[in-house]
Scaffold this active site. Structure first.
Site, PDB file in Angstrom:
ATOM      1  N   LYS A  17      20.600  54.460  53.389  1.00 55.88           N
ATOM      2  CA  LYS A  17      20.062  53.426  54.296  1.00 55.88           C
ATOM      3  C   LYS A  17      18.977  52.619  53.597  1.00 55.88           C
ATOM      4  CE  LYS A  17      22.958  55.401  56.999  1.00 55.88           C
ATOM      5  NZ  LYS A  17      24.320  54.879  57.025  1.00 55.88           N
ATOM      6  N   ASP A  33      14.080  63.682  60.369  1.00 58.01           N
ATOM      7  CA  ASP A  33      14.924  62.708  59.674  1.00 58.01           C
ATOM      8  C   ASP A  33      14.189  61.370  59.768  1.00 58.01           C
ATOM      9  OD1 ASP A  33      16.739  60.656  59.090  1.00 58.01           O
ATOM     10  OD2 ASP A  33      18.459  61.802  59.819  1.00 58.01           O
ATOM     11  N   ARG A  40      24.850  70.332  38.148  1.00 60.03           N
ATOM     12  CA  ARG A  40      24.477  70.732  39.520  1.00 60.03           C
ATOM     13  C   ARG A  40      23.091  71.358  39.597  1.00 60.03           C
ATOM     14  NH1 ARG A  40      27.402  74.772  40.367  1.00 60.03           N
ATOM     15  NH2 ARG A  40      29.094  74.534  38.880  1.00 60.03           N
ATOM     16  N   TYR A  92      21.458  61.016  65.463  1.00 57.36           N
ATOM     17  CA  TYR A  92      22.651  60.393  64.870  1.00 57.36           C
ATOM     18  C   TYR A  92      23.893  61.225  65.224  1.00 57.36           C
ATOM     19  CZ  TYR A  92      25.935  59.121  61.178  1.00 57.36           C
ATOM     20  OH  TYR A  92      27.046  58.760  60.478  1.00 57.36           O
TER      21      TYR A  92
HETATM   22  N1  PLP Z   1      20.474  60.249  59.496  1.00 61.25           N
HETATM   23  C1  PLP Z   1      20.511  59.098  60.172  1.00 61.25           C
HETATM   24  C2  PLP Z   1      19.369  58.754  61.078  1.00 61.25           C
HETATM   25  C3  PLP Z   1      21.594  58.228  60.042  1.00 61.25           C
HETATM   26  O1  PLP Z   1      21.617  57.089  60.743  1.00 61.25           O
HETATM   27  C4  PLP Z   1      22.655  58.597  59.179  1.00 61.25           C
HETATM   28  C5  PLP Z   1      23.820  57.720  59.019  1.00 61.25           C
HETATM   29  O2  PLP Z   1      23.960  56.707  59.659  1.00 61.25           O
HETATM   30  C6  PLP Z   1      22.580  59.812  58.503  1.00 61.25           C
HETATM   31  C7  PLP Z   1      21.473  60.613  58.675  1.00 61.25           C
HETATM   32  C8  PLP Z   1      23.680  60.249  57.589  1.00 61.25           C
HETATM   33  O3  PLP Z   1      23.546  59.615  56.361  1.00 61.25           O
HETATM   34  P1  PLP Z   1      24.779  59.377  55.374  1.00 61.25           P
HETATM   35  O4  PLP Z   1      25.659  58.345  56.012  1.00 61.25           O
HETATM   36  O5  PLP Z   1      24.123  58.956  54.103  1.00 61.25           O
HETATM   37  O6  PLP Z   1      25.490  60.682  55.247  1.00 61.25           O
END
Ligand code: PLP
Length: 388
Positions: free
Chosen positions: A202, A177, A59, A109
């Site tokens: 992604k 993000d 960790r 999201y």
């Molecule tokens: N940020 C965005 C813009 C997303 O579209 C997503 C998931 O679709 C996330 C964060 C979350 O990512 P994760 O599914 O890897 O937890």
């Protein structure tokens, strides 16, 4: 016979050192070890104390995940990057270090919005309305402005330079993000962002076979994030990191193809009689088209969203069921085309009235355009639209 020469001991201790010699592997080795042995107790103590570079326990950092972290920090131009087991784990780790109020993008999201709502002390704004952002920061005294570079699923594009200026005038950090743009399209820090967050699940991995997340930022933020991996435990394991590194090596090529094909798909859907509206930053008429064009060097990302003329869940369901090539899948950014219905998937938790206000209607569909032949993607969409 010295200590450890018995066969029962030798088989246990075998192959502890990789025989590289002078050769450097062109691919980082997958180091699956949970713990790391040190010559002396004092050495180990110094690593634990952060006075000496090295590894002690899973960790606290591992060589393979560390290689990914170094690569992400280099790509983003940040002092540190810290990897987590998913994008949401990364977002939660970051938010756990944010004291006080936050101003956040209203159409982020769905899970991010749910986490922010649960946390409380948040003001949601339209980040393309700079007056509203400024007013929210003034009213709340927030020290964090949280946005998505290309929002999921409405595909609004935010102006990073302007938002950084506004945030900094309020002594707030701008956290972005950047999962839908990736380092292949732009570097938010070069435009003034303070924190960059990725869902590695992604585009960065891009092969649909691993989940991960990252928080990139200053040395201080890196220290705080390391505390989170140590104490909360959601650190990206080495094998997952190794897969992300492998996927990331083709990010540039993949993004070029995703962006080119998405432009074709968006243009085609915009002319389709069964489609009411198309969201794509590269289409004439998209409110942030010029901004996207300059910010992303003439590219617009691989995501396209659209509203069916028939605005009902049943119509969206018939469309999804009729797809033959595209996967009906609740993710994005993979090699293959993936189609999703936000109202019942990513934004299911959002109050229906708020969904409707934002434009995430029952007939609203999101496409992650894959790297298949674009003519086949278009034919599949046409075929499915004929079922609506
Ligand atoms: N940020 C965005 C813009 C997303 O579209 C997503 C998931 O679709 C996330 C964060 C979350 O990512 P994760 O599914 O890897 O937890």
């Amino acid at each position: 016979m010295g200590i450890g020469q018995n066969i029962g001991t030798r088989v246990v201790r075998t192959a502890r050192v990789l025989p590289f010699g002078d050769g450097v592997p062109v691919v980082p080795p997958l180091v699956q070890s949970v713990a790391f042995d040190h010559d002396t107790f004092a050495d180990q103590d110094r690593v634990f104390a952060g006075e000496r570079a090295g590894f002690v326990y899973g960790r606290y950092g591992t060589p393979t995940t560390g290689a990914l972290e170094a690569a992400l920090a280099e790509l983003e131009g940040t002092a540190t990057a810290t990897c987590f087991t998913s994008g949401m784990a990364a977002i939660n780790a970051f938010l756990a270090t944010c004291d006080g109020p936050i101003v956040a993008q209203e159409d982020c999201y769905g899970a991010t919005r749910a986490v922010l709502e649960r946390r409380g002390s948040v003001t949601f704004v339209d980040p393309t309305d700079h007056g509203a952002v400024d007013a929210a920061l003034t009213a709340s005294q927030a020290r964090v402005l949280y946005v998505e570079i290309i929002s999921n699923p409405l595909l609004r594009v935010v102006d990073v330079s302007s938002l950084a200026e506004i945030a900094h005038a309020h002594s707030a950090r701008l956290a972005i993000d950047a999962s839908l743009a990736t380092p292949a399209l732009f570097a938010p820090v070069s435009l003034g962002a303070d924190v960059v967050i990725h869902s590695l699940t992604k585009y960065i991995n891009g092969h649909g076979d691993v989940m991960g997340g990252a928080v990139c930022g200053s040395r201080d933020l890196g220290n705080e994030m390391r505390e989170r991996t140590i104490l909360d435990g959601a650190y990206l394991p080495p094998h997952d990191a190794w897969l992300v590194i492998r996927g990331m090596r083709t990010l540039g090529l993949r993004m070029t193809r995703h962006c080119a094909s998405a432009l074709v798909v968006a243009g085609h859907l915009a002319e389709h009689p069964k489609v009411a509206r198309v969201h794509y930053p590269g289409l004439a008429g998209h409110p942030q088209r010029d901004l996207a064009c300059s910010q992303f060097d003439g590219r617009f990302g691989g995501m396209v969203s659209f509203a069916l003329g028939a605005d009902e869940v049943g119509a969206a369901g018939r469309f999804l069921d009729a797809l033959e090539l595209a996967a009906s899948a609740s993710t994005l950014g993979d090699l293959f085309t993936e189609v999703m219905h936000p109202a019942t998937a990513s934004h299911r938790r959002l109050a229906p009235a708020e969904r409707a206000r934002l434009g995430i209607t029952e007939g609203f569909v999101r496409i992650s355009v894959g790297i298949e032949d674009p003519a086949d993607i278009v034919a599949d969409l046409d075929h499915a639209l004929s079922a609506v």
